[in-house]
Design a protein around this motif. Structure first.
Motif, short mmCIF file in Angstrom:
data_model
loop_
_atom_site.label_atom_id
_atom_site.label_comp_id
_atom_site.label_asym_id
_atom_site.label_seq_id
_atom_site.Cartn_x
_atom_site.Cartn_y
_atom_site.Cartn_z
N THR A 172 0.86 -1.18 0.00
CA THR A 172 0.00 0.00 0.00
C THR A 172 0.90 1.24 0.00
O THR A 172 2.12 1.12 0.08
N ASN A 173 0.31 2.42 -0.09
CA ASN A 173 1.12 3.64 -0.10
C ASN A 173 1.90 3.78 1.21
O ASN A 173 1.43 3.36 2.27
N ASN A 174 3.06 4.42 1.11
CA ASN A 174 3.91 4.53 2.31
C ASN A 174 3.21 5.25 3.46
O ASN A 174 3.32 4.85 4.61
N TYR A 175 2.44 6.31 3.15
CA TYR A 175 1.76 7.03 4.22
C TYR A 175 0.63 6.21 4.85
O TYR A 175 0.19 6.50 5.96
N SER A 178 -2.38 0.83 8.33
CA SER A 178 -2.71 -0.48 7.78
C SER A 178 -2.17 -1.60 8.67
O SER A 178 -2.89 -2.55 9.01
N LEU A 179 -0.89 -1.49 9.06
CA LEU A 179 -0.31 -2.52 9.91
C LEU A 179 -0.99 -2.58 11.27
O LEU A 179 -1.17 -3.66 11.84
N LEU A 180 -1.39 -1.41 11.80
CA LEU A 180 -2.10 -1.38 13.07
C LEU A 180 -3.42 -2.13 12.98
O LEU A 180 -3.72 -2.99 13.82
N GLU A 181 -4.22 -1.82 11.95
CA GLU A 181 -5.53 -2.45 11.81
C GLU A 181 -5.40 -3.94 11.47
O GLU A 181 -6.15 -4.77 12.00
N THR A 226 2.18 -12.33 11.07
CA THR A 226 3.25 -11.35 10.88
C THR A 226 3.01 -10.61 9.56
O THR A 226 2.87 -11.23 8.51
N PHE A 227 2.96 -9.29 9.64
CA PHE A 227 2.74 -8.46 8.45
C PHE A 227 4.02 -7.69 8.14
O PHE A 227 4.61 -7.07 9.02
N ILE A 228 4.43 -7.76 6.88
CA ILE A 228 5.64 -7.10 6.42
C ILE A 228 5.26 -6.01 5.43
O ILE A 228 4.52 -6.26 4.48
N ALA A 229 5.75 -4.81 5.65
CA ALA A 229 5.36 -3.67 4.81
C ALA A 229 6.13 -3.65 3.50
O ALA A 229 7.34 -3.88 3.46
#
Length: 243
Positions: A158-161, A166-169, A178-181
């Motif tokens: 997703t967009n950097n901002y 997104s990771l919080l939700e 485990t979520f990796i950006a």
């Protein structure tokens, strides 16, 4: 010899009224000073939080070797996110891709044409989620999809901002995953040029406000709507599927 004590002159109505007005003015001035100081402190804290937020975003980097992830989820908000997610999938990153939050009027054929992706990729490995209405909905839609496939490591495109919220939700909806950006970058926040761009400033500040509210909601344990399209109509949510 007798001593007579001086007796205070009785206050006239005009004097009492003047004293009351003076007291009210003093209270008003004190209150105004306190309100001004509180406003200045609040603005300073908001500004500090905002620039810390932009620093976090500026430091986000694309994972160099995300080959150990089970799958990919792309949160809609622009075709560039989907393009990058599809490119990663075709490069062998993850076994499946969920495109979450797609408008129901957008078919898989339309997505294929817009991204220039081979039909075989969509037919074998792409799931399209039409349920999510917002980032909370993305997280809940993704959680259903993750449970269906028993995934434990997900690459989030997703967009950097948009990454912090997104990771919080996503982590709230799937705490055992485990979520990796994988940030999609439109502007270089390492330079000062974005400060003179009103569109970038507005976008970043709105996202900062949403992220701050999401953190407050997470801290307080407040409940919110699921963000799923079916729930707004009272129907049972359906899982993400290929259309």
């Amino acid at each position: 010899m007798s001593v007579e004590s001086a007796q205070p002159e009785p206050a006239t109505p005009g004097t009492s009224k003047t004293d009351a007005i003076r007291r009210l003015r003093r209270v008003g001035h004190h209150g105004l000073r306190m309100a001004t100081i509180a406003t200045i402190i609040a603005i300073a804290l908001i500004a500090m939080g905002f620039f810390r937020f932009t620093d976090i975003i500026a430091d986000l980097k694309v994972t160099e070797t995300p080959g150990d992830v089970d799958a990919i989820v792309a949160l809609t908000g622009g075709y560039q996110r989907i393009d990058q997610a599809l490119a990663l999938l075709e490069d062998g990153v993850g076994e499946r891709l969920l495109i979450s939050g797609v408008n129901p009027s957008t078919s898989s054929a339309a997505l294929r044409r817009a991204t220039g992706t081979e039909s075989a990729t969509f037919d074998c490995c792409v799931d399209i989620g039409y349920e999510a209405l917002d980032t909370i909905g993305n997280a809940n839609e993704t959680a259903v999809w993750i449970r269906q496939h028993h995934y434990t490591r997900i690459l989030v495109v997703t967009n950097n901002y948009h990454i912090p919220r997104s990771l919080l939700e996503l982590s709230q909806a799937s705490p055992d995953v485990t979520f990796i950006a994988h940030p999609v970058t439109h502007a270089d926040l390492k330079t000062e040029t974005w400060l003179s761009d009103p569109v970038a400033l507005r976008t970043l500040f709105v996202e900062y406000a949403k992220y701050s509210l999401a953190r407050l909601r997470s801290w307080s344990g407040a409940k919110t709507a699921s963000g799923l399209r079916a729930d707004t109509g009272g129907d049972r949510p359906v899982s993400a599927s290929l259309h």
